[in-house]
Design a protein around this motif. Structure first.
Motif, short mmCIF file in Angstrom:
data_model
loop_
_atom_site.label_atom_id
_atom_site.label_comp_id
_atom_site.label_asym_id
_atom_site.label_seq_id
_atom_site.Cartn_x
_atom_site.Cartn_y
_atom_site.Cartn_z
N TYR A 16 0.89 -1.26 0.08
CA TYR A 16 -0.01 -0.16 0.12
C TYR A 16 0.81 1.14 -0.07
O TYR A 16 0.70 2.01 -0.88
CB TYR A 16 -1.00 0.16 1.25
CG TYR A 16 -2.12 0.98 0.89
CD1 TYR A 16 -3.21 0.64 0.58
CD2 TYR A 16 -1.93 2.21 1.31
CE1 TYR A 16 -4.35 1.42 0.22
CE2 TYR A 16 -3.16 3.07 1.35
CZ TYR A 16 -4.16 2.84 0.86
OH TYR A 16 -5.33 3.61 0.39
N ASP B 85 9.58 2.92 7.69
CA ASP B 85 9.14 1.65 8.17
C ASP B 85 9.81 1.24 9.64
O ASP B 85 10.85 1.29 9.46
CB ASP B 85 9.25 0.59 7.10
CG ASP B 85 8.49 -0.89 7.51
OD1 ASP B 85 7.08 -0.94 6.56
OD2 ASP B 85 8.17 -1.37 8.54
N ASN C 100 4.84 -7.33 4.59
CA ASN C 100 4.77 -8.63 4.71
C ASN C 100 5.11 -9.53 3.53
O ASN C 100 5.21 -10.76 3.51
CB ASN C 100 3.10 -9.03 5.35
CG ASN C 100 3.04 -8.67 6.73
OD1 ASN C 100 4.13 -8.33 7.40
ND2 ASN C 100 1.88 -8.93 7.05
N ALA D 107 3.99 -17.78 3.15
CA ALA D 107 3.97 -18.04 1.72
C ALA D 107 2.91 -16.99 1.07
O ALA D 107 1.88 -16.51 1.37
CB ALA D 107 2.92 -19.23 1.19
N HIS D 108 3.63 -15.99 -0.06
CA HIS D 108 2.86 -15.26 -0.81
C HIS D 108 2.85 -15.48 -2.31
O HIS D 108 3.85 -15.41 -2.90
CB HIS D 108 3.61 -13.75 -0.61
CG HIS D 108 3.45 -13.15 0.71
ND1 HIS D 108 3.75 -13.53 1.99
CD2 HIS D 108 2.41 -11.93 0.69
CE1 HIS D 108 3.01 -12.66 2.97
NE2 HIS D 108 2.50 -11.71 2.16
N LEU D 109 1.63 -15.94 -2.85
CA LEU D 109 1.45 -16.07 -4.21
C LEU D 109 0.53 -14.96 -4.62
O LEU D 109 -0.49 -14.46 -4.19
CB LEU D 109 0.38 -17.17 -4.02
CG LEU D 109 0.89 -18.62 -3.58
CD1 LEU D 109 2.41 -18.87 -4.08
CD2 LEU D 109 0.80 -18.89 -2.14
N PHE E 263 6.99 5.21 13.50
CA PHE E 263 6.18 6.69 13.48
C PHE E 263 6.01 7.16 14.80
O PHE E 263 6.08 8.41 14.94
CB PHE E 263 4.88 6.20 12.84
CG PHE E 263 3.95 7.34 12.53
CD1 PHE E 263 4.40 8.55 11.96
CD2 PHE E 263 2.69 7.38 13.31
CE1 PHE E 263 3.33 9.65 11.95
CE2 PHE E 263 1.96 8.36 13.47
CZ PHE E 263 2.02 9.48 12.65
N ARG F 298 -3.68 -2.91 5.04
CA ARG F 298 -4.76 -3.80 5.75
C ARG F 298 -4.58 -3.48 7.25
O ARG F 298 -5.71 -3.84 8.06
CB ARG F 298 -3.90 -5.33 5.47
CG ARG F 298 -2.72 -5.46 5.94
CD ARG F 298 -1.81 -6.71 5.80
NE ARG F 298 -0.65 -6.86 6.84
CZ ARG F 298 -0.62 -7.27 7.94
NH1 ARG F 298 -1.58 -8.02 8.39
NH2 ARG F 298 0.29 -7.28 8.75
N LEU G 186 -6.31 -8.18 3.38
CA LEU G 186 -6.21 -7.69 1.89
C LEU G 186 -5.16 -8.73 1.14
O LEU G 186 -4.09 -8.75 1.59
CB LEU G 186 -5.52 -6.25 1.78
CG LEU G 186 -6.50 -5.14 2.23
CD1 LEU G 186 -5.97 -3.92 2.10
CD2 LEU G 186 -7.69 -5.37 1.65
N MET H 170 -2.35 -9.33 -1.88
CA MET H 170 -1.65 -8.14 -2.29
C MET H 170 -2.35 -7.27 -3.58
O MET H 170 -1.97 -6.03 -3.55
CB MET H 170 -0.10 -8.78 -2.77
CG MET H 170 0.58 -9.33 -1.74
SD MET H 170 2.04 -10.25 -2.49
CE MET H 170 1.33 -11.76 -2.93
#
Ligand code: FDA
Length: 385
Positions: A14, A34, A42, A60-62, A221, A350, A357, A359
């Motif tokens: 985002y 960050d 993530n 796992a990020h698909l 932040f 998210r 959410l 990606m």
């Protein structure tokens, strides 16, 4: 902060998408911070130093999307492999294809079934709940797929995911359980699917490689909030309850503990993701990362696996999946009212919107917010909200 036009909190998809758009389209100066030591949020992945295998650090990020705009946008920063995700599930020492499909059903009931026969069988088994309103997750699942399949593939897995007996979980957690009456075991149905050719981190490096984007990592932040110039526009993608110092209550999240192991074999399980449906096995699944990239010539002596253990998150944990109980929904609505009143702060992503959410949804939402919120702020002087 004298020459910062926009502060972005969070370098996930985002925040990175907004940063890229603002720098390239509006030529404004962005400071992207960050609290982690890396960009990517993530979705971040790294090449394991011992084996060279790309490991997704936060599970796992698909990548998959039906959204043409998002697909075209992301393809400016990476090519994609033709990886198509498939998942298997171990139950009582047998391995079944997921999501539940004709192959799973035939194997489980140990007979060849036509699509029509399988439909009738499952409908008969679900009829146990006919005429009754499901009072909990277990009853809801039985009303959708019948008791035998529920007890094999859903009960133990769900109990481990939530650390709660499914009879004590609300029925609204599941609205549907996909059952396919074909042999199709592709996990996703989206038009576009694949993995970034040279890893996730490279996408973010390319998106953020712009003289107008300054990145500060390891910066929280809240350690600099009090020193910010008043009215500085902010895109905030951290947890919304944290922003308001938890004053309306804490939002519930589930987290995952990842147990990484390097195993002395070229292939541990023959595919990328194996679910474990038995309740007696404490982890929910094992990932084996080499299988995400069969096109790469990884070494064959070792492989990297990760066992996943799911539990509810404490404040110090990484928040992964919103629990979203009715109480959470009420708390979130109170934060949303306060967020709307916060001048020149846009809450996104998210964590900022308390929503799971994918990606592509995070990128799609950021592209929309850029057009509807950020551009009018800089071109028409509208308040950023
Ligand atoms: P994201 O969480 O990525 O970024 C937010 C950033 O804000 C973080 O880097 C955080 O450190 C930073 N931050 C927070 N508070 C801060 C503060 N106070 N100060 C500074 N920085 C702060 N999606 C998909 O499409 N396919 C998939 O297979 C998966 N798999 C998957 C597995 C698991 C386990 C999870 C939890 C999630 C997925 N996802 C997924 C979802 C994917 O991770 C998600 O869509 C993106 O991370 C969303 O990007 P955001 O930028 O919204 O958040």
């Amino acid at each position: 902060f004298s020459n910062v036009d926009l502060l972005i909190v969070g370098a996930g998809f985002y925040g990175a998408t907004i940063a890229e758009r603002v720098a390239n389209e509006l030529q404004k100066n962005v400071l992207l911070i960050d609290r982690r030591s890396h960009i990517g949020g993530n979705a971040y992945s790294e090449f394991d130093s011992e084996t060279g295998i790309e490991v997704h650090r936060y599970g796992a990020h698909l990548f998959h999307t039906p959204n043409e705009t998002v697909w075209t946008y992301l393809n400016r920063f990476t090519g994609f492999t033709d990886y198509k995700h498939r998942v298997y599930s171990t139950y009582r020492d047998q391995v079944y294809a997921m999501p539940i499909n004709l192959g799973t059903i035939s194997q489980f009931f140990n007979r060849r079934l036509s699509p029509a026969e399988a439909r009738t069988l499952i409908a008969d088994q679900a009829a146990e709940m006919a005429g009754r309103n499901p009072a909990n997750l277990e009853e809801k699942a039985i009303s959708l797929i019948g008791r035998p399949l529920y007890e094999a593939f859903i009960r133990g897995y769900t109990a481990k995911q939530w650390q709660t007996d499914p009879r004590d979980l609300p029925e609204h957690i599941i609205t549907r359980l996909p059952v396919r009456y074909t042999y199709d075991n592709r996990y996703f149905n989206d038009k576009y699917e694949g993995l970034p050719v040279d890893g996730y981190a490279a996408i973010f490096e390319r998106m953020l490689n712009h003289p107008k984007i300054n990145i500060a990592l390891g910066v929280d932040f809240f350690s600099l909030k009090s020193s910010l110039p008043p009215g500085l526009p902010i895109v905030y993608t951290g947890p919304i309850d944290r922003y308001f110092d938890y004053s309306e209550g804490e939002l519930g999240w589930r987290t995952i503990d990842f147990e990484k192991e390097t195993v002395n074999t070229g292939d541990f399980q023959g595919m990328a993701v194996m679910n474990y449906a038995d309740e007696t096995i404490p982890f929910t699944r094992i990932l084996e990362f080499r299988h995400f990239n069969p096109e790469r010539s990884y070494q064959t002596e070792k492989t990297v696996i990760v066992r996943e253990y799911s539990r509810s998150a404490q404040r110090k944990d990484e928040p992964y999946y919103p629990i979203d109980t009715r109480q959470d929904k009420d708390v979130f609505l109170r934060y949303r009212v306060r967020a709307e009143a916060e001048v020149n702060v846009h809450f996104g992503g998210r964590l900022g919107t308390y929503r799971y959410l994918d990606m592509h949804q995070a990128i799609g939402a950021a592209l929309k917010a850029f057009e509807s919120r950020v551009v009018p702020h800089f071109t028409e002087g509208r308040i950023l909200g």
